[in-house]
Every structure is written in structure tokens, then in C-alpha cells.
Scaffold this active site. Structure first.
Site, PDB file in Angstrom:
ATOM      1  N   GLU A   1      16.707   4.522  18.066  1.00 47.73           N
ATOM      2  CA  GLU A   1      16.698   3.294  18.850  1.00 47.73           C
ATOM      3  C   GLU A   1      15.856   2.241  18.149  1.00 47.73           C
ATOM      4  OE1 GLU A   1      14.193   5.409  22.161  1.00 47.73           O
ATOM      5  OE2 GLU A   1      14.134   3.257  22.556  1.00 47.73           O
TER       6      GLU A   1
ATOM      7  N   CYS B   1     -20.253 -14.975  -9.806  1.00 41.77           N
ATOM      8  CA  CYS B   1     -19.932 -14.882  -8.380  1.00 41.77           C
ATOM      9  C   CYS B   1     -19.895 -16.288  -7.771  1.00 41.77           C
ATOM     10  CB  CYS B   1     -20.966 -14.021  -7.668  1.00 41.77           C
ATOM     11  SG  CYS B   1     -20.757 -13.992  -5.870  1.00 41.77           S
TER      12      CYS B   1
ATOM     13  N   LYS C   1      11.527   1.384   8.473  1.00 44.86           N
ATOM     14  CA  LYS C   1      11.088  -0.010   8.401  1.00 44.86           C
ATOM     15  C   LYS C   1      12.134  -0.848   7.678  1.00 44.86           C
ATOM     16  CE  LYS C   1       7.370  -0.988   9.582  1.00 44.86           C
ATOM     17  NZ  LYS C   1       6.852  -1.382  10.912  1.00 44.86           N
TER      18      LYS C   1
ATOM     19  N   LYS D   1      13.010  -0.298  17.069  1.00 46.55           N
ATOM     20  CA  LYS D   1      11.545  -0.265  17.167  1.00 46.55           C
ATOM     21  C   LYS D   1      11.059  -1.668  17.549  1.00 46.55           C
ATOM     22  CE  LYS D   1       7.414   1.024  14.532  1.00 46.55           C
ATOM     23  NZ  LYS D   1       6.704  -0.267  14.646  1.00 46.55           N
TER      24      LYS D   1
ATOM     25  N   CYS E   1     -23.179 -16.347  -5.186  1.00 47.61           N
ATOM     26  CA  CYS E   1     -24.577 -16.245  -5.636  1.00 47.61           C
ATOM     27  C   CYS E   1     -24.747 -16.549  -7.119  1.00 47.61           C
ATOM     28  CB  CYS E   1     -25.138 -14.867  -5.308  1.00 47.61           C
ATOM     29  SG  CYS E   1     -24.424 -13.534  -6.313  1.00 47.61           S
TER      30      CYS E   1
END
EC number: 6.5.1.2
Length: 675
Positions: A120, A413, A319, A122, A416
């Protein structure tokens, strides 16, 4: 008896009320379940007004299952937690024909007779569990984490597709289903919200979930939710069923809505054909679906097929292939996560995809950007992996104009400005600073998250407020906070501050496993955290463990052992653990000494059934797992022991048939010294 002025006598009123209720129930079923109304909206409204007027004149005749009780009661202060009688597992996924054939092969190898299937759609909605006693609706709950959900009884009452009284007075019934918002209703709801200046819902699933999790049931009542039901979780007082097709027919006969698009399939080839059909026609349905559910039809084979830790082996979700769209990359930005990983994100020109507006997509890492040759300014094909997470699939290089710019990951970074590095064998680039504020903030968000310390109200926005005010720098700082410090912060106030401090205080009793997970140690997820807590019994023993001792624990491999060693070797981390201990957080498993919890149930497979009166099901499962048990959801020949609470049903009977030892709740508590 004297009749009330202007109205019928109580006896006549009772008869007319019963007639009206029966008529309204029938018309609700025709309209919301069969989609075949027999009367006009005006006539329906007339019947409902007459019922409401009669019940107002005779309040002693109002019952909980009357259609009048759907309009929504008083607002709730909060949702009550509900322990599920049966764990609600999620389904494993199949993405192609081969996956379905492999599922079929594995199932047939375990089964002892030929198998057929039920398939069925989903539905992309919110899982709900309904409980009925003597044919009357008594409770509804969300799935939650599969063991504990939230009580949404008052809200589900407003969903007219859900019968408040079954067509037969079955002693006890519990069913699982999906509540959803039809596409047309979703579009109308969003138009109304936009006109009112409110944010639109991203998709029908979010709208359904948001509607059912309203503290005011009247809000839920204003939204035309529907539901389909597909699993009988518990049945007492009626003949059982041997097949899933019979179970669905029983639900339909009882007045519960069941998806009319379900199909019985004799072979896996039939299953594949049906899945292919709905892959092509899914948009023809009036509601959103994201796949098909395939279940073994023969219910007596379920114990033989068994379950994994997360999903049953007797069902699988096919899916649909992800939908795709074309858009343009406006920019590429980066974000620093709690473990220092710097992740690039594509900022896109907004585009509709699988029912939602997408403006960002993950690029995962620098290697993906290079492999797919993604430039700023490129036109790209995006898709939703599992129709959830947007990602860039490919570049339309033929659309390039020469103005596109390549992107390079930062050498320092962005937060920082410390150097970044890339570990051998990894695609991720990381900030090397242990003092990076971005990592620290993400670490605080993780520490407070639901699966970790579950500090309600401590989300990203509040963490940022606390950080900017200089009140917190690591998790231990949270336990130094006072309401007086928090109340002056933007959008807080005295009440919110008091609630936050109370939530932080409550988190102290979350337990060792939750704390280990909350620390955010790289590669250490929830399952590993539970294993470590159970094995070592205390934070002190875990910190003392050598690499060899860590690797000797099941599920702990060399990389995770190395990650644990590195984390505990940092002086600042050990100091933080000491501070958390000083604040009263649980650093040992319950009743654990240096040797840990006695492994009373080591190597045993235990099944819980019935209603436990002293413990909730989640607590009982935790106590069993701490003592070495594997907790299963169904009784089979492999079951070592069954613990039976009140109103235990078919599982208890099967245990008796198989001569499996049975303990009462009192026996269990005495065995673990919890009397």
C-alpha cells in the site's frame, strides 16, 4: 418527569440524541472514510446544531464518544508521555527492484511456508496509535522514539475520519496508522497563514505534525486532517486474524479508514509491478506519498522472520526515486560543526522540489565539489535524497558563461581563524583549535539535544544568547546558571528563565549512557554510548580504560577506541567531567560499582508484554539491557523469558504454548532488587 421549558422530556431527548449521533457517525464515515457524502453540508450542519442544542439542554446526557466532542476542548498545558504497549519500529528501505528481490529472498529463507505480500502507499504524514476499550476511543499517541510517544487524545478527537466508537464493542484494540493533510487542504492552509502574516508550512507532513501537536485542540479541529490505519498492535475480545489482508478488512469493518489503494500480491514480481505503477502515478493521489510499504501477508511468520534493532524483517519501505530540479548556485558558504568539521553548503536560487521550496543544498566536502566541478554561478541539478535532504547531483556545464568562479575551502577556520587540517583517509577538513567558539556552541547544542541530556528550551538560539552574554563556554557551565542571569537576556524573561533552569536541573538524572553520548565524542553514537555505559559501569572506569580494553567491548572498533582515548587525554575535557560530577550528574549506571551492574540476564532474549504498573516500558527495557538482556518485541522459540504485566494477551499465551519461563512484574522487580 417534567420536561424542561421549551424542550423535550429527558427520555425523548435521550432517544433523539442517540438517533442524531448515529446519523452523524454514519455521515462522517461516508464523507471522511468512503469519500461519498450522502447529504449536503447544510443538512449535516443542521444535524450537528440540533445535537449540540440538545446536549446543552441535557448535559447529563453528554458522552465522551459523542460527535459533539470533536470540536476541541480546553488548551493543554503540555503533552503527557505515553509508553507504547508494542515498540513502534521504523522500516528498512528498498530503493530499486533488486532490493525488493533481496528482501523477498531473505524472508523466504527464514519462513517455513510460502509467502505472499500486501502493498500500500506510504503516506508522508505523522504516525499515530489509537486505543479503544469496549469499542470506545480512549487514547491517541504519537510514535515518539518508538517506545514513548506523546498523548494527543484531545487533538485526535477532532479528526473526523477517526471513529470515537467502533462498529463493534471489542474489549481492547490498539491500532497504528498515519495522520495526514490532503494536498488541497495543505494549499488552503498555507494561503490562510500567509494572509494572516504567519510562516507557511514547508510540506504537508510538517503541517500534519504541527496540527496534531497543538496544545489547543481547537486549532487542530480547524484543520481538515485525515488518517489511514494499517496495523493491529493489540487485540482482545475478538477472534484474531492470520493474514494482513484480514487485519485490514477487520479495521475497515470496525469503521476505521483503511487505504483503498492496498493490493494483495502473490509474488515479488507482482509487488515490483505495483511499486512501479505508483512511482509513475503518485502525483495522481490527493495526498503526498514517498514510497510503498511491502508487508508479508502471513502474520504467523512474523516471529520466524524476526526483527533487527531498528526494523522488522517482515516489512520494507520501497522509496521512490528522488525528484530533481534545476537551479543556480548563488554562493558557497561553510559552517563549523561540533567536531570541528567544516562543511560547505550551496546557497541556491529558490526552487520548488518535491513539494517544498529549496534554497540550500549540502555539498558534503571539498572532494564532492571537485569531483562534480561545482562553481559559484553554475546551473545545477539538485535532488532530495530520500525526498528529504537536498543535494547537488550534477552541473549543467553547457550553461556556463565564463563568469562562474571556482570555490576553495578556507585554509583557516572561518570562526576562530586557527589552521585547518585534513586527517589521512578522510574527506573532511577540520578546525584544529580546541577553543573554537563554533565547535563549542555546536557542542552545547548537541549536549542539550533530546537524545542527549534532553534540556528542553536550550536550542541554538538560546545557546547563542548564553554564549554572547559570556555565561557558558562548555556544558559544565550550564549547571552554574541561575534564573537571575538568564531572565534579562533577549526574549527570555522570568518564566522562560525559570523553566530553562528547571530543565537543566532535571537533566542531571539522565544517566551515564545519555551523558557519554552528550559529550559529543567523535564516532560515539547512542548505541555505542549505551554499550560503554553498560560495560564499564562508571565514567571513571571508562576514562581509565586502555585502547585494548575498549576494543574488547563489542561494537567498539579501533577508530572509536582511538577517538575515545584522544578525547579523554585532553586535560580540559577531564576537568569538565570533574565539574559535571561535582554538579551532581550521574557518573555511574544505577547500582553500579567498580564491577558494573550484575549481568542477571546475560545472553537471554526477553519479551515484555502487558501493562506494567510500577515501571514504564522504557524503564523496564533499560533495566533489562543494563543487565545483559536483549529485549525483543515478539515471542518465538528463541525467547528465553517473558515478563508479563497486567492484561497480557497473545504473547503470554504463545509463551505458555512454547513452555517459555514467565515472570510477573513483581518477580522481575524482586530479581533486580527494585521492590
Amino acid at each position: 418527569m417534567v420536561a424542561r421549558e421549551g424542550g423535550p422530556a429527558p427520555a425523548d431527548a435521550a432517544q433523539r440524541i442517540a438517533e442524531l449521533r448515529e446519523q452523524i457517525r454514519r455521515h462522517d464515515y461516508c464523507y471522511y472514510v468512503l469519500d461519498a457524502p450522502e447529504i449536503s453540508d447544510a443538512e449535516y450542519d443542521r444535524l450537528m446544531r440540533e445535537l449540540l442544542d440538545l446536549e446543552q439542554s441535557h448535559p447529563e446526557l453528554v458522552t465522551a464518544d459523542s460527535p459533539s466532542q470533536r470540536v476541541g476542548g480546553q488548551p493543554l498545558a503540555a503533552f503527557r508521555a505515553v509508553s507504547h504497549r508494542v515498540p513502534l519500529l521504523s522500516l528498512a528501505n528498498a530503493v530499486d527492484d533488486q532490493d525488493l528481490r533481496e528482501f523477498d529472498r531473505r524472508a523466504r529463507e527464514r519462513a517455513d511456508r510460502p509467502l505472499t505480500y500486501v502493498v500500500e502507499p506510504k503516506i508522508d504524514g505523522l504516525t499515530v496509535v489509537l486505543s479503544y476499550e469496549e469499542g470506545r476511543f480512549i487514547r491517541a499517541a504519537t510514535r515518539g522514539d518508538g517506545l514513548i510517544g506523546e498523548d494527543i487524545t484531545e487533538n485526535i478527537k477532532t479528526v473526523r475520519a477517526v471513529p470515537l466508537r467502533l462498529k463493534r464493542d471489542i474489549k481492547s484494540l490498539e491500532v497504528r496508522g498515519e495522520a495526514y493533510l490532503p494536498k488541497a487542504a495543505f494549499a488552503r492552509l498555507n494561503e490562510e497563514r500567509e494572509e494572516a502574516g504567519e510562516a507557511a508550512f514547508a510540506n504537508p507532513r510538517n503541517a500534519a505534525a504541527g496540527s496534531l501537536r497543538q496544545l489547543d485542540p481547537k486549532v487542530t479541529a480547524s484543520r481538515p486532517l485525515r488518517a489511514y490505519f494499517y496495523n493491529i498492535l493489540h487485540l482482545e475480545g475478538a477472534d484474531g486474524v492470520g493474514e494482513q489482508v484480514e487485519a485490514l478488512q477487520m479495521l475497515e469493518d470496525l469503521g476505521l479508514p483503511v487505504n483503498p489503494e492496498r493490493r494483495y500480491c502473490r509474488t515479488i514480481d507482482d509487488v515490483i509491478d505495483y511499486c512501479r505503477y505508483w512511482t509513475e502515478h503518485r502525483h495522481d493521489l490527493p495526498y503526498e506519498i514517498d514510497g510503498m510499504v511491502v508487508k508479508v501477508n502471513e502474520l504467523d511468520q512474523y516471529p520466524l522472520l524476526g526483527e533487527t534493532a531498528k526494523s522488522p524483517r517482515y516489512a520494507i519501505a520501497f522509496k521512490f526515486p528522488p525528484e530533481q530540479a534545476i537551479t543556480r548556485v548563488r554562493d558557497i558558504t561553510v559552517k563549523v560543526g561540533r567536531t570541528g568539521v567544516i562543511t560547505p553548503t550551496a546557497e541556491l536560487e529558490p526552487v520548488r522540489l518535491a513539494g517544498t521550496t529549496v534554497s540550500r543544498a549540502t555539498l558534503h566536502n571539498e572532494d564532492i565539489i571537485r569531483e562534480r566541478d561545482i562553481h559559484i554561478g553554475d546551473y545545477v541539478v539538485i535532488q532530495k535524497a530520500g525526498d528529504i535532504i537536498p543535494e547537488v547531483l550534477s552541473v549543467l556545464k553547457e550553461k556556463r558563461t565564463g563568469e562562474e568562479r571556482p570555490f576553495f575551502m578556507p585554509q583557516t577556520c572561518p570562526e576562530c581563524h586557527s589552521p585547518v587540517s585534513r586527517l589521512k583517509g578522510e574527506a573532511a577538513i577540520r578546525c584544529t583549535s580546541l577553543a573554537c567558539p563554533a565547535q563549542a556552541k555546536e557542542g552545547l547544542i548537541h549536549f542539550a539535544s533530546r537524545d542527549a541530556m534532553n534540556i528542553e528550551g536550550l536550542g541554538p538560539a538560546v545557546v547563542n544568547l548564553l554564549w554572547e552574554a559570556g555565561l557558558v563556554r562548555d556544558p559544565a557551565d550550564l549547571y552554574d546558571l541561575t534564573a537571575e542571569q538568564v531572565a534579562p537576556l533577549e526574549r527570555m524573561g522570568k518564566k522562560s528563565a525559570a523553566n530553562l533552569i528547571a530543565a537543566i536541573e532535571n537533566s542531571k538524572s539522565r544517566g551515564l549512557a545519555a551523558l557519554i553520548f552528550a559529550l559529543g565524542i567523535r564516532l560515539v553514537g547512542q548505541t555505542a554510548a549505551k554499550t560503554l555505559a553498560r560495560h564499564f559501569g562508571s565514567m571513571d572506569q571508562l576514562m581509565k580504560a586502555t585502547t585494548e580494553e575498549l576494543q574488547a567491548v563489542s561494537e567498539i572498533g579501533p577508530k572509536m577506541a582511538e577517538s575515545l582515548q584522544r578525547w579523554f587525554a585532553v586535560p580540559a575535557n577531564r576537568q569538565m567531567i570533574d565539574r559535571l560530577a561535582e554538579k551532581g550528574l550521574q557518573m555511574e549506571t544505577e547500582k553500579a560499582g567498580d564491577a558494573g551492574v550484575p549481568q542477571t540476564f546475560a545472553g537471554k532474549t526477553v519479551v515484555l508484554t502487558g501493562t506494567l504498573t510500577t515501571l514504564d516500558r522504557r524503564e523496564a527495557q533499560r533495566l533489562l539491557e543494563e543487565r545483559g538482556a536483549k529485549v525483543a518485541s515478539s515471542v518465538s522459540k528463541k525467547t528465553s523469558l517473558v515478563i508479563a504485566g497486567e492484561a497480557a494477551g497473545s504473547k503470554l499465551e504463545k509463551a505458555k504454548e512454547l513452555n517459555i519461563p514467565i515472570l510477573s512484574e513483581a518477580d522481575f522487580l524482586q530479581l533486580i532488587d527494585r521492590v
